[in-house]
Design a protein around this motif. Structure first.
Motif, PDB file in Angstrom:
ATOM      1  N   CYS A   1      45.332  36.617  43.128  1.00  0.00           N
ATOM      2  CA  CYS A   1      44.030  36.040  42.798  1.00  0.00           C
ATOM      3  C   CYS A   1      44.025  35.462  41.389  1.00  0.00           C
ATOM      4  O   CYS A   1      44.716  35.965  40.505  1.00  0.00           O
ATOM      5  CB  CYS A   1      42.932  37.102  42.868  1.00  0.00           C
ATOM      6  SG  CYS A   1      42.500  37.586  44.529  1.00  0.00           S
TER       7      CYS A   1
ATOM      8  N   LEU B   1      49.092  41.968  32.621  1.00  0.00           N
ATOM      9  CA  LEU B   1      47.741  42.501  32.459  1.00  0.00           C
ATOM     10  C   LEU B   1      47.459  42.816  30.996  1.00  0.00           C
ATOM     11  O   LEU B   1      46.344  43.136  30.615  1.00  0.00           O
ATOM     12  CB  LEU B   1      47.566  43.772  33.299  1.00  0.00           C
ATOM     13  CG  LEU B   1      47.824  43.565  34.790  1.00  0.00           C
ATOM     14  CD1 LEU B   1      47.830  44.895  35.526  1.00  0.00           C
ATOM     15  CD2 LEU B   1      46.767  42.641  35.376  1.00  0.00           C
TER      16      LEU B   1
ATOM     17  N   PHE C   1      40.537  48.692  47.002  1.00  0.00           N
ATOM     18  CA  PHE C   1      39.234  48.018  47.057  1.00  0.00           C
ATOM     19  C   PHE C   1      38.261  48.794  47.937  1.00  0.00           C
ATOM     20  O   PHE C   1      38.501  48.969  49.132  1.00  0.00           O
ATOM     21  CB  PHE C   1      39.385  46.597  47.599  1.00  0.00           C
ATOM     22  CG  PHE C   1      40.356  45.762  46.804  1.00  0.00           C
ATOM     23  CD1 PHE C   1      40.244  45.671  45.426  1.00  0.00           C
ATOM     24  CD2 PHE C   1      41.381  45.084  47.430  1.00  0.00           C
ATOM     25  CE1 PHE C   1      41.139  44.915  44.679  1.00  0.00           C
ATOM     26  CE2 PHE C   1      42.284  44.321  46.700  1.00  0.00           C
ATOM     27  CZ  PHE C   1      42.158  44.239  45.324  1.00  0.00           C
TER      28      PHE C   1
ATOM     29  N   ALA D   1      43.653  42.764  42.083  1.00  0.00           N
ATOM     30  CA  ALA D   1      43.465  41.490  42.771  1.00  0.00           C
ATOM     31  C   ALA D   1      44.306  40.398  42.107  1.00  0.00           C
ATOM     32  O   ALA D   1      44.909  39.575  42.791  1.00  0.00           O
ATOM     33  CB  ALA D   1      41.994  41.101  42.771  1.00  0.00           C
ATOM     34  N   TRP D   2      44.373  40.412  40.778  1.00  0.00           N
ATOM     35  CA  TRP D   2      45.190  39.395  40.090  1.00  0.00           C
ATOM     36  C   TRP D   2      46.643  39.519  40.499  1.00  0.00           C
ATOM     37  O   TRP D   2      47.301  38.526  40.763  1.00  0.00           O
ATOM     38  CB  TRP D   2      45.090  39.550  38.567  1.00  0.00           C
ATOM     39  CG  TRP D   2      43.717  39.395  38.011  1.00  0.00           C
ATOM     40  CD1 TRP D   2      42.649  38.774  38.618  1.00  0.00           C
ATOM     41  CD2 TRP D   2      43.227  39.874  36.759  1.00  0.00           C
ATOM     42  NE1 TRP D   2      41.549  38.851  37.821  1.00  0.00           N
ATOM     43  CE2 TRP D   2      41.866  39.515  36.671  1.00  0.00           C
ATOM     44  CE3 TRP D   2      43.804  40.575  35.696  1.00  0.00           C
ATOM     45  CZ2 TRP D   2      41.079  39.835  35.575  1.00  0.00           C
ATOM     46  CZ3 TRP D   2      43.019  40.886  34.596  1.00  0.00           C
ATOM     47  CH2 TRP D   2      41.671  40.520  34.531  1.00  0.00           C
ATOM     48  N   THR D   3      47.153  40.760  40.545  1.00  0.00           N
ATOM     49  CA  THR D   3      48.564  40.908  40.888  1.00  0.00           C
ATOM     50  C   THR D   3      48.810  40.566  42.358  1.00  0.00           C
ATOM     51  O   THR D   3      49.936  40.323  42.756  1.00  0.00           O
ATOM     52  CB  THR D   3      49.083  42.336  40.638  1.00  0.00           C
ATOM     53  OG1 THR D   3      48.362  43.227  41.479  1.00  0.00           O
ATOM     54  CG2 THR D   3      48.917  42.757  39.201  1.00  0.00           C
TER      55      THR D   3
ATOM     56  N   GLU E   1      42.252  43.764  38.245  1.00  0.00           N
ATOM     57  CA  GLU E   1      43.667  43.604  37.901  1.00  0.00           C
ATOM     58  C   GLU E   1      44.533  43.645  39.154  1.00  0.00           C
ATOM     59  O   GLU E   1      45.469  42.864  39.301  1.00  0.00           O
ATOM     60  CB  GLU E   1      44.090  44.702  36.925  1.00  0.00           C
ATOM     61  CG  GLU E   1      43.463  44.539  35.558  1.00  0.00           C
ATOM     62  CD  GLU E   1      43.820  45.662  34.593  1.00  0.00           C
ATOM     63  OE1 GLU E   1      43.643  45.477  33.397  1.00  0.00           O
ATOM     64  OE2 GLU E   1      44.266  46.726  35.062  1.00  0.00           O
TER      65      GLU E   1
END
Ligand SMILES: Nc1ncnc2c1ncn2[C@@H]1O[C@H](COP(=O)(O)OP(=O)(O)OP(=O)(O)O)[C@@H](O)[C@H]1O
Ligand SMILES: [Mg+2]
Lengths: 346, 279
Positions: free
Chosen positions: B186, A52, A87, B181-183, B179
């Motif tokens: 995605c 990240l 989410f 979602a990326w991990t 972030e």
């Protein structure tokens, strides 16, 4: 196999250097805790491993594969975020199953795994709710469950229990340790709570101002701090320090008291843990200032030649402020630090 | 005198304040609602009643005026043009504005502050100043008097708002969600479609509707840049002096009502654009 190698990683934000040339190897299935004060770069290091954040220098390897150029999804990691990142438009169930759905896992397998991890985190009654309907601690547990459900090679956790009350925290800590010990996961766990670090870690990496100052087992970090910072950071209360002057080969004068020590020929610092002191007839002379009964122990804050000095004593003792005490340090627990390099001297 | 002060008591100033407050609220409501009410009455009355005196205060529920409006030559075409231009404006300003808003909220680049300022500055040029060069350019390129040409102009008017609204929407979505979602497997794109998009959908709709309304209400560019393919506003303006009263009322009503309903529906997001926290 998921050994993590961090090779010479540095990170600069503009002119501010958040990480200085970090080298660290975390073996397969190890539970590594990153411990350090707020702002020392723990999250930054974790985010670099997760992909990240891009390192300014250095390489990250997982399982013998260089991964620092890969997007997060191709690194075989799962991450628990410091501020949950649950989410809001999905239910708890769909949150936990999100990663599994991305892998196109069949429905019944998703349900099975979600239910199992939700149970583990004690949130099985909440699976129908949205994140807006959860407390901070519940959200945090959803975040942990979401990462665990992935059954990843590497799990990265950024203060995952920080928002739980003391009791639940204790329980989840044990739970988490059990779950990860059973799985084949390599874990990196960020915390600034040293009790948590001690209880969870196979090894602790103590960070200070963007550097790893010591990476060792909890007992080693506690007993043999490699640097003065570690000694002053670990332990509650931390180590006591007193200036020491050399007298002759291996003999030191500490607060007017002769002690055996290393055979160096310059001023050092004498260090001893508060619980490694015994009341004796001769030794360091201290004047008690504050006496705090803590139930199991008696914490006495004293002054030794003007230096603050704490002792953890048996709670049966009666000590009054102003009283003069004489402490004998346990000889094999005494440590020495070089005030110039800050390093431990053997 | 002394009795009066005793009478006034400690809470009297508050009472007076409350009275002023209520009066102000009533006045403001009346300011907006009374004209609307008259518009409504006259639209729903027969042409004769509209032109008669004294005026009525309750509508007749006669569709005569509206029928006349619908039957007036060119009116339905103008209505269709208005809807068409507004729809194209809506689509274009979102497809251009939303990515710009995303970039503004997510990426750090040189001149970001200047870019934001420039977006606002596009509103600083009065349209009349630009109208002549625009008309000349449009005639040269053949865009004059086309629905698409007008939609282009309206898009430039609507884009600043689209960018600012979507910017504040994206900024309201913590980057950690993406972030996470990326991990979880995605890509940047799937994280957007699975996480960001569902979260901003209501806001995007709002900003699209706002773009629609901007175009729907715009009259100057429409009047200058079109002749045959007039939009409703331009058409009504063109026939202002010749058309009968009931036509004006009906036209005004048809123009005001959709705009009003839309703005009311999306008011929450317009506040967001100005950074007013809404709970
Ligand atoms: N994007 C950024 N831009 C500039 N500086 C940053 C950025 N991210 C982090 N820093 C700085 O880097 C340092 C390390 O931050 P980091 O978040 O890694 O701390 P931390 O050890 O996780 O602290 P905490 O325990 O409070 O979470 C801090 O001084 C922070 O101000
Ligand atoms: Mg952090």
């Amino acid at each position: 196999m998921a050994e993590i190698q961090i090779k010479n990683i540095a990170k600069r934000f503009g002119t501010y250097q958040a990480l200085h040339n970090i080298d660290l190897t975390i073996s397969d299935q190890e539970f590594m805790v990153l411990l350090g004060a707020s702002g020392c770069g723990k999250s930054t290091l974790l985010r670099i491993i997760a992909g990240l954040e891009t390192p300014s220098e250095g390489e990250v390897w997982i399982g013998g594969r260089r991964i620092d150029h890969l997007p997060p999804k191709d690194r075989g990691i799962a991450m628990v975020f410091q501020n949950y990142a649950v989410f809001p438009h999905l239910t708890v169930f769909e949150n936990i199953g999100f990663g599994l759905r991305m892998q196109k896992m069949p429905n019944d397998e998703v349900t099975r795994r979600v239910e199992r991890t939700a149970e583990l985190m004690h949130i099985e009654q909440l699976t129908g709710r949205y994140s807006g309907e959860l407390s901070g601690g519940q959200r945090q547990r959803v975040a942990v469950a979401r990462a665990l459900a992935m059954e990843p090679d590497v799990i990265l956790m950024d203060e995952p229990l920080s928002n739980l009350d003391a009791l639940l925290r204790l329980e989840m800590r044990a739970e988490l340790k059990g779950v990860l010990a059973e799985s084949n996961t390599t874990a990196i766990y960020v915390t600034h709570d040293q009790v948590e670090a001690m209880s969870l870690a196979d090894r602790i990496s103590v960070m200070h101002e963007g550097r790893i100052v010591q990476a060792a087992t909890p007992v080693e970090v506690y007993r043999n701090p490699a640097e003065r910072f570690v000694a002053s950071f670990i332990g509650n209360p931390p180590m006591n320090f007193l200036p020491a002057t050399p007298v002759k080969g291996g003999q030191w004068s500490v607060a007017g008291q002769m002690m055996d020590g290393p055979s160096a020929n310059k001023a050092l610092e004498f260090a001893i843990r508060p619980e490694d002191l015994k009341i004796a007839d001769s030794g360091l002379t201290a004047v008690a200032k504050v006496v705090e009964p803590l139930g199991a122990h008696l914490l006495v804050t004293c002054a030794v030649e003007g230096h603050q000095f704490r002792a953890v004593l048996d709670s049966d003792l009666v000590v009054k402020p102003g009283e003069t005490l004489t402490f004998a340090p346990l000889a094999d627990r005494v440590r020495w630090f070089d005030p110039d390099t800050q390093k431990a001297v053997a | 005198m002394s009795e009066a002060t005793v009478d006034a008591g400690p809470d009297d100033p508050r009472k007076a304040g409350k009275f002023v407050y209520i009066a102000a609220v009533v006045l403001l409501c009346a300011w907006v609602l009374v004209p609307l009410y008259f518009l409504l009455i006259n639209t729903l009355s027969s042409p004769e009643a509209v032109n008669a005196f004294p005026k009525r205060f309750v509508p007749e529920f006669d569709l005569g005026s509206l029928t006349f409006f619908a039957g007036f030559e060119g009116m339905l075409v103008a209505l269709k043009n208005s809807i068409l231009v507004a729809a194209i404006t809506m689509v274009m300003s979102i497809t251009i504005g939303a990515p710009a808003g995303y970039a503004l909220s997510r990426f750090d680049f040189k001149g970001k502050g200047l870019f934001r300022l420039l977006i606002l500055l596009t509103r600083a040029f009065p349209l009349p100043l630009l109208a002549l060069p625009l008309a000349v350019m449009f005639i040269r390129t053949g865009l004059d008097d086309t629905v698409f040409g007008l939609a282009l102009v309206h898009t430039t008017l609507a884009i600043p708002f689209a960018v600012l609204i979507t910017f504040s929407l994206f900024s309201g979505i913590p980057i950690e969600l993406e972030e996470a979602a990326w991990t979880l497997g995605c890509t940047r794109l799937t994280a957007f479609t699975k996480v960001v998009f569902p979260l901003i959908l209501p806001g995007i709709t709002a900003s699209a509707i706002f773009a629609f309304v901007i175009s729907w209400n715009e009259v100057f560019a429409a009047a200058v840049l079109t002749i045959e393919n007039r939009t409703l506003t331009a058409f009504l303006l063109q026939n202002l002096d010749t058309s009968p009263l009931h036509l004006k009322f009906a036209g005004g009503f048809i123009l005001v009502v959709p705009a009003l309903i839309f703005i009311f529906a999306v008011r929450k997001y317009l506040f967001a654009m100005w950074g007013i926290a809404n709970r």
